[in-house]
Design a protein around this motif. Structure first.
Motif, short mmCIF file in Angstrom:
data_model
loop_
_atom_site.label_atom_id
_atom_site.label_comp_id
_atom_site.label_asym_id
_atom_site.label_seq_id
_atom_site.Cartn_x
_atom_site.Cartn_y
_atom_site.Cartn_z
N ASN A 79 11.40 -8.55 3.82
CA ASN A 79 11.87 -7.16 3.75
C ASN A 79 12.31 -6.80 2.34
N TYR A 80 11.88 -5.63 1.91
CA TYR A 80 12.29 -5.06 0.64
C TYR A 80 12.73 -3.63 0.85
N THR A 81 13.60 -3.14 0.01
CA THR A 81 13.86 -1.71 -0.06
C THR A 81 12.73 -1.13 -0.89
N VAL A 82 12.02 -0.17 -0.33
CA VAL A 82 10.85 0.41 -0.99
C VAL A 82 11.24 1.78 -1.54
N HIS A 83 11.05 1.94 -2.85
CA HIS A 83 11.40 3.19 -3.53
C HIS A 83 10.20 4.12 -3.64
N GLU A 84 9.06 3.56 -4.03
CA GLU A 84 7.87 4.38 -4.30
C GLU A 84 6.62 3.56 -4.03
N VAL A 85 5.57 4.24 -3.57
CA VAL A 85 4.27 3.61 -3.39
C VAL A 85 3.26 4.42 -4.20
N GLU A 86 2.51 3.72 -5.05
CA GLU A 86 1.46 4.35 -5.85
C GLU A 86 0.12 3.82 -5.36
N VAL A 87 -0.80 4.73 -5.11
CA VAL A 87 -2.15 4.37 -4.68
C VAL A 87 -3.12 4.94 -5.70
N PHE A 88 -4.01 4.09 -6.22
CA PHE A 88 -4.96 4.50 -7.24
C PHE A 88 -6.36 4.56 -6.66
N GLY A 89 -7.03 5.70 -6.89
CA GLY A 89 -8.41 5.86 -6.46
C GLY A 89 -9.35 5.08 -7.36
N ARG A 90 -10.55 4.90 -6.88
CA ARG A 90 -11.58 4.19 -7.64
C ARG A 90 -11.99 4.97 -8.88
N LYS A 91 -12.43 4.24 -9.91
CA LYS A 91 -12.88 4.87 -11.15
C LYS A 91 -14.39 5.00 -11.20
N VAL A 147 -5.47 10.09 7.87
CA VAL A 147 -5.06 10.66 9.16
C VAL A 147 -5.80 11.95 9.51
N GLU A 148 -6.75 12.39 8.68
CA GLU A 148 -7.53 13.60 8.94
C GLU A 148 -9.01 13.26 8.98
N GLY A 149 -9.76 13.99 9.79
CA GLY A 149 -11.21 13.82 9.85
C GLY A 149 -11.64 12.89 10.96
N TRP A 150 -12.93 12.99 11.29
CA TRP A 150 -13.46 12.20 12.40
C TRP A 150 -13.89 10.82 11.96
N ASN A 151 -14.62 10.73 10.88
CA ASN A 151 -15.09 9.45 10.37
C ASN A 151 -14.91 9.41 8.87
N ASN A 152 -14.28 8.35 8.39
CA ASN A 152 -13.98 8.22 6.96
C ASN A 152 -14.15 6.78 6.51
N TYR A 153 -14.38 6.65 5.22
CA TYR A 153 -14.23 5.37 4.54
C TYR A 153 -12.90 5.42 3.81
N LEU A 154 -12.20 4.32 3.71
CA LEU A 154 -11.02 4.24 2.85
C LEU A 154 -11.35 3.23 1.76
N SER A 155 -11.28 3.70 0.53
CA SER A 155 -11.58 2.84 -0.61
C SER A 155 -10.50 3.05 -1.65
N VAL A 156 -9.83 1.97 -2.01
CA VAL A 156 -8.67 2.01 -2.91
C VAL A 156 -8.87 1.01 -4.03
N ALA A 157 -8.51 1.41 -5.26
CA ALA A 157 -8.60 0.49 -6.40
C ALA A 157 -7.37 -0.39 -6.49
#
Length: 165
Positions: A79-91, A147-157
């Motif tokens: 367990n950690y106290t979480v302050h911020e989450v950063e998510v980076f898209g693909r380049k 959380v939106e849309g019927w069919n999606n890919y999730l791709s994260v850098a």
């Protein structure tokens, strides 16, 4: 100023001892090198591993198969106290696949609490989504889910979770 901040964060992501200070609290990237999983693996060719999202390298990525509400989940190991989450898209491509995400934190996979929501899609390659969690958000697991849309890919850098014990 924003570009300098982004370059500073990218530079720091290669260091396992990433830290920054807010007031008297020192935060660090508590997700770096931790275990990660995703809702599905892609059905095509080689498998981009979920662990690519927490390895400090912004030129590789993780990728789910086409599905409803895909997710990536990081096990922080404690367990950690979480302050911020950063998510980076693909380049390289496909940055618009990162859209309409909930970021949840919790001690138990069946009891995750909303840290924040991003509405819309990334508008350029390598874009950074930053979500600041409510005060005293803590947990072992962090989940990013479309959380939106019927069919999606999730791709994260890359995913950076700023937290402390």
């Amino acid at each position: 100023m924003i570009n300098c901040y982004r370059l500073f964060i990218i530079f720091l992501a290669f260091n396992s001892e990433i830290k920054y200070s807010i007031g008297h609290n020192v935060l660090q990237n508590v997700a770096y090198g931790k275990s990660a999983s995703q809702s599905t693996d892609p059905s095509w060719g080689s498998t981009p591993l979920a662990g690519n999202a927490v390895n400090g390298v912004f030129t590789d990525f993780t990728h789910t198969d086409l599905e409803k509400n895909p997710w990536i989940r990081i096990n922080l190991g404690r367990n950690y106290t979480v302050h911020e989450v950063e998510v980076f898209g693909r380049k390289d491509c496909c940055f618009q696949r990162l859209h309409d995400v909930d970021i949840r934190v919790g001690n138990d996979l069946h009891d995750m609490h909303l840290c924040g929501h991003f509405t819309g899609s990334c508008s350029r390659s390598g874009e950074r989504i930053a979500v600041f969690c409510p005060f005293n958000t803590f947990g072992r697991y962090v989940q990013i889910q479309i959380v939106e849309g019927w069919n999606n890919y999730l791709s994260v850098a890359e995913v950076i979770v700023w937290g402390r014990l």
